[in-house]
Write an enzyme that holds these catalytic residues in place. Sequence first.
Site, PDB file in Angstrom:
ATOM      1  N   ASP A 209       0.901  -1.146   0.000  1.00 58.41           N
ATOM      2  CA  ASP A 209       0.000   0.000   0.000  1.00 58.41           C
ATOM      3  C   ASP A 209       0.940   1.196   0.000  1.00 58.41           C
ATOM      4  OD1 ASP A 209      -1.411   2.291   0.938  1.00 58.41           O
ATOM      5  OD2 ASP A 209      -3.021   0.960   1.578  1.00 58.41           O
ATOM      6  N   HIS A 210       1.050   1.876  -1.134  1.00 57.70           N
ATOM      7  CA  HIS A 210       2.144   2.845  -1.240  1.00 57.70           C
ATOM      8  C   HIS A 210       2.004   4.026  -0.279  1.00 57.70           C
ATOM      9  CE1 HIS A 210      -0.451   5.166  -3.985  1.00 57.70           C
ATOM     10  NE2 HIS A 210       0.360   6.188  -3.766  1.00 57.70           N
ATOM     11  N   HIS A 272      -5.621   2.881   1.176  1.00 57.79           N
ATOM     12  CA  HIS A 272      -4.892   4.073   1.617  1.00 57.79           C
ATOM     13  C   HIS A 272      -5.576   4.794   2.787  1.00 57.79           C
ATOM     14  CE1 HIS A 272      -2.865   3.144  -1.982  1.00 57.79           C
ATOM     15  NE2 HIS A 272      -3.547   3.888  -2.815  1.00 57.79           N
TER      16      HIS A 272
HETATM   17  C1  BG6 Z   1      -3.493   4.716  -6.358  1.00 58.10           C
HETATM   18  C2  BG6 Z   1      -4.856   4.739  -6.963  1.00 58.10           C
HETATM   19  O1  BG6 Z   1      -3.347   3.615  -5.496  1.00 58.10           O
HETATM   20  O2  BG6 Z   1      -3.293   5.910  -5.624  1.00 58.10           O
HETATM   21  C3  BG6 Z   1      -5.024   5.958  -7.847  1.00 58.10           C
HETATM   22  O3  BG6 Z   1      -5.059   3.559  -7.726  1.00 58.10           O
HETATM   23  C4  BG6 Z   1      -4.689   7.212  -7.088  1.00 58.10           C
HETATM   24  O4  BG6 Z   1      -6.333   6.037  -8.382  1.00 58.10           O
HETATM   25  C5  BG6 Z   1      -3.344   7.081  -6.402  1.00 58.10           C
HETATM   26  O5  BG6 Z   1      -4.662   8.281  -8.006  1.00 58.10           O
HETATM   27  C6  BG6 Z   1      -3.083   8.253  -5.496  1.00 58.10           C
HETATM   28  O6  BG6 Z   1      -1.776   8.183  -5.029  1.00 58.10           O
HETATM   29  P1  BG6 Z   1      -0.984   9.494  -4.578  1.00 58.10           P
HETATM   30  O7  BG6 Z   1       0.306   8.963  -4.053  1.00 58.10           O
HETATM   31  O8  BG6 Z   1      -0.849  10.336  -5.787  1.00 58.10           O
HETATM   32  O9  BG6 Z   1      -1.841  10.121  -3.533  1.00 58.10           O
END
Ligand code: BG6
Length: 510
Positions: A209-210, A272
Amino acid sequence: MPYRPEHDEVANPLRKGLRAKRVPGPCAVVIFGASGDLTMRKLFPALFALEALGELPGGFAVVGCANTPMASEEWRAKMREALSKHGRVKPESTPDGEALWERFAAGVHYVSGDFSDPRCFEKLKTVLEEVDRARGTRGNRLFYCATPPSAFPALLEGLKSAGMIAPPYSDNTTSVVIEKPFGRDAPSARALNELVHTVLDESQVFRIDHYLGKETVQNLLVFRFGNAIFEPVWNRAYIDHVQITAAEELGVERRGRYYDSAGVLRDMIQNHVLQLVTLTAMEPPVAFDADAMRDEKVKVLRAVRTNAEFVLGQYSAGAIGTSDVPAYRDEPDVAKDSRTETFAALKLYIDNWRWGGVPFYIRSGKRLPKRTTEIAVVFRPVAHALFGSSATQQNVLSVRVQPDEGISIRFNAKVPGESYRPRAVNMDFSYGAAFGGQAPEAYERLLLDALRGDQTLFTRSDEVQAAWRIVGDVLTSSAEKEPAPYESGSWGPREAHEMLARDGRRWRRL
Ligand code: BG6
């Protein structure tokens, strides 16, 4: 000379000693889904940045694997292009970067094949054995599933049948990183977990989960558990409610096909946003290790009451800044009568001693006025209005996850002059000002942790399951409903504002 973090330390002595260096053991990284967007935009640039920072081991190689027929040479050229387009560290703008790239590229290979065909894995196995000899990767593997989720089962079964998974705790390490979404709902996540466990030991699985790779998200732990003054007030006695917003200005871009079958609940909330909830609400872990941390996070998710109040929305046409943007249903690869939600707001209760009765309002959506992610802890009003009713504002502690990363505390101060007139002011901490430099990309941190075998920032099987329980509930009760329309560039449907208004509260203006 290659780019080294020490350079930052010379420029900004505050950075000195910020990182404890622990280079992982030799390893070959295999990326399934090698021709996809994620590989190009995030994974490959992250690996190259790690190389440039001196974080990767001497014995290292990257093998891309995808359906598209292509020679290694061609994939290398594509990856080189990707670095220029998306890399935080680009060979052309790094001292000695081109030579660094040449050395790195010598360990970059590509294997094409159909994941449902055992020959694909046989071919991959042969290439990896060659790589072991040529690059000294010693039979250690990190397989990264950067494919659509529908390919996960074939990948796991293919690796297992080809005998490519080393037993856990043996001489060779095998780790498998699995991208989100992990399942579509609670039953499919359970089935996927069962399959995962027939192939791998949980210690070999890295569900990514980044958001957990973001510095500001990790800092929540330091902020809460590395300071003595916040924890005593971090509970229902002092906190009125919590608001978590993950807003995006962008629409679905070129991801209509995926997004239309997912929606914001599966794309952002289940993973997230709920991760932000767990880190905000968890008890202090007994140790800073993967199990202790994840035990506490799971407890939070388990304590979330089901049947949450919620509002779902879908963007209609509108304007973002000065540009007109189309309605969601007019985006490429989206069904004209789609009921997919692009906005969700939920009111959660965490039924435990710390949080009993404190609502957590969470929201996320696309085509909102701006890209911003924030956790706001809103404290109770003062007990006695000494300076007149509503003269003071509630204290708010807000964590700006992105952009303009930082933390601020709102308190009331006396406006200079004869009368006691209070006004809300902010005390602000900004990452940029305090630490300078560029924070590493989330994927850099997470790839490095996976290479080191550290699962602290990855989700465990029971955690994913518990998160699906919360979202599954909303998915079921909204199945036949049309999401409420909201104009692109607005803060979501009217109903989302009404949800808070009914509680005598309002969303923060961001
Ligand atoms: C991803 C989603 O996991 O996270 C995307 O699939 C989203 O739809 C993105 O845009 C948002 O990531 P960040 O790091 O730009 O907030």
